[in-house]
Design a protein around this motif. Structure first.
Motif, PDB file in Angstrom:
ATOM      1  N   PHE A  46       0.790  -1.229   0.000  1.00  0.00           N
ATOM      2  CA  PHE A  46       0.000   0.000   0.000  1.00  0.00           C
ATOM      3  C   PHE A  46       0.823   1.280   0.000  1.00  0.00           C
ATOM      4  O   PHE A  46       0.246   2.362  -0.050  1.00  0.00           O
ATOM      5  N   GLY A  47       2.127   1.182   0.089  1.00  0.00           N
ATOM      6  CA  GLY A  47       2.932   2.398   0.176  1.00  0.00           C
ATOM      7  C   GLY A  47       4.124   2.371  -0.751  1.00  0.00           C
ATOM      8  O   GLY A  47       4.385   1.392  -1.443  1.00  0.00           O
ATOM      9  N   GLU A  48       4.851   3.460  -0.730  1.00  0.00           N
ATOM     10  CA  GLU A  48       6.041   3.605  -1.559  1.00  0.00           C
ATOM     11  C   GLU A  48       7.262   3.085  -0.804  1.00  0.00           C
ATOM     12  O   GLU A  48       7.468   3.411   0.365  1.00  0.00           O
ATOM     13  N   LEU A  49       8.077   2.301  -1.488  1.00  0.00           N
ATOM     14  CA  LEU A  49       9.276   1.736  -0.889  1.00  0.00           C
ATOM     15  C   LEU A  49      10.197   2.829  -0.357  1.00  0.00           C
ATOM     16  O   LEU A  49      10.756   2.713   0.738  1.00  0.00           O
ATOM     17  N   SER A  50      10.329   3.918  -1.097  1.00  0.00           N
ATOM     18  CA  SER A  50      11.240   4.996  -0.707  1.00  0.00           C
ATOM     19  C   SER A  50      10.792   5.710   0.565  1.00  0.00           C
ATOM     20  O   SER A  50      11.583   6.407   1.194  1.00  0.00           O
ATOM     21  N   VAL A  51       9.550   5.537   0.952  1.00  0.00           N
ATOM     22  CA  VAL A  51       9.041   6.119   2.196  1.00  0.00           C
ATOM     23  C   VAL A  51       9.025   5.061   3.301  1.00  0.00           C
ATOM     24  O   VAL A  51       9.431   5.320   4.429  1.00  0.00           O
ATOM     25  N   LEU A  52       8.556   3.868   2.963  1.00  0.00           N
ATOM     26  CA  LEU A  52       8.385   2.833   3.978  1.00  0.00           C
ATOM     27  C   LEU A  52       9.711   2.291   4.518  1.00  0.00           C
ATOM     28  O   LEU A  52       9.839   2.088   5.719  1.00  0.00           O
ATOM     29  N   GLN A  53      10.649   2.034   3.647  1.00  0.00           N
ATOM     30  CA  GLN A  53      11.906   1.417   4.083  1.00  0.00           C
ATOM     31  C   GLN A  53      12.655   2.267   5.111  1.00  0.00           C
ATOM     32  O   GLN A  53      13.125   1.724   6.114  1.00  0.00           O
ATOM     33  N   PRO A  54      12.777   3.575   4.924  1.00  0.00           N
ATOM     34  CA  PRO A  54      13.470   4.366   5.945  1.00  0.00           C
ATOM     35  C   PRO A  54      12.794   4.343   7.318  1.00  0.00           C
ATOM     36  O   PRO A  54      13.462   4.519   8.334  1.00  0.00           O
ATOM     37  N   ILE A  55      11.496   4.094   7.360  1.00  0.00           N
ATOM     38  CA  ILE A  55      10.795   4.048   8.637  1.00  0.00           C
ATOM     39  C   ILE A  55      11.334   2.923   9.515  1.00  0.00           C
ATOM     40  O   ILE A  55      11.319   3.012  10.743  1.00  0.00           O
ATOM     41  N   LEU A  56      11.863   1.889   8.897  1.00  0.00           N
ATOM     42  CA  LEU A  56      12.466   0.802   9.670  1.00  0.00           C
ATOM     43  C   LEU A  56      13.667   1.288  10.477  1.00  0.00           C
ATOM     44  O   LEU A  56      14.103   0.618  11.404  1.00  0.00           O
ATOM     45  N   GLY A  57      14.191   2.462  10.128  1.00  0.00           N
ATOM     46  CA  GLY A  57      15.281   3.058  10.890  1.00  0.00           C
ATOM     47  C   GLY A  57      14.890   3.364  12.330  1.00  0.00           C
ATOM     48  O   GLY A  57      15.756   3.572  13.186  1.00  0.00           O
ATOM     49  N   LEU A  58      13.589   3.380  12.603  1.00  0.00           N
ATOM     50  CA  LEU A  58      13.143   3.596  13.981  1.00  0.00           C
ATOM     51  C   LEU A  58      13.600   2.479  14.903  1.00  0.00           C
ATOM     52  O   LEU A  58      13.661   2.647  16.112  1.00  0.00           O
ATOM     53  N   SER A  59      13.937   1.340  14.316  1.00  0.00           N
ATOM     54  CA  SER A  59      14.411   0.226  15.144  1.00  0.00           C
ATOM     55  C   SER A  59      15.702   0.587  15.869  1.00  0.00           C
ATOM     56  O   SER A  59      15.993   0.033  16.928  1.00  0.00           O
TER      57      SER A  59
END
Length: 98
Positions: A46-59
């Motif tokens: 449902f989303g863009e890879l270029s937006v979603l993948q960096p969110i994993l940086g919250l880990s």
């Protein structure tokens, strides 16, 4: 993706505990990590890879807090600066998609 990051990070935390406390923690860690991966796959639909993948940086922030709270790890100033930079970057990337 934030929830996915939470599950994945918690799974890895359980692996860390399992290294000294037994295989049960490792098994739970794999289950939690798998849930995180499945949530990630759903989000990618449902989303863009270029937006979603960096969110994993919250880990990175979650790992820092888990290590501090439950393992008594020391948080240096450099770690705080690094995590703040990552969180700010995630916020900027997420905001840019709107």
């Amino acid at each position: 993706m934030v929830v996915s990051s939470l599950f994945s990070c918690t799974g890895q935390f359980m692996w860390k505990l399992g290294a000294t406390r037994g295989v049960g923690f490792i098994a739970v860690g794999f289950c939690l990590y798998a849930v995180g991966a499945l949530l990630m796959l759903i989000a990618y639909r449902f989303g863009e890879l270029s937006v979603l993948q960096p969110i994993l940086g919250l880990s990175y922030a979650l790992s820092l807090l888990m290590g501090f709270i439950w393992l008594g790890e020391v948080i240096s100033g450099g770690r705080v600066v690094g995590v703040v930079a990552v969180v700010m970057g995630v916020a900027l990337v997420a905001r840019s998609s709107r």
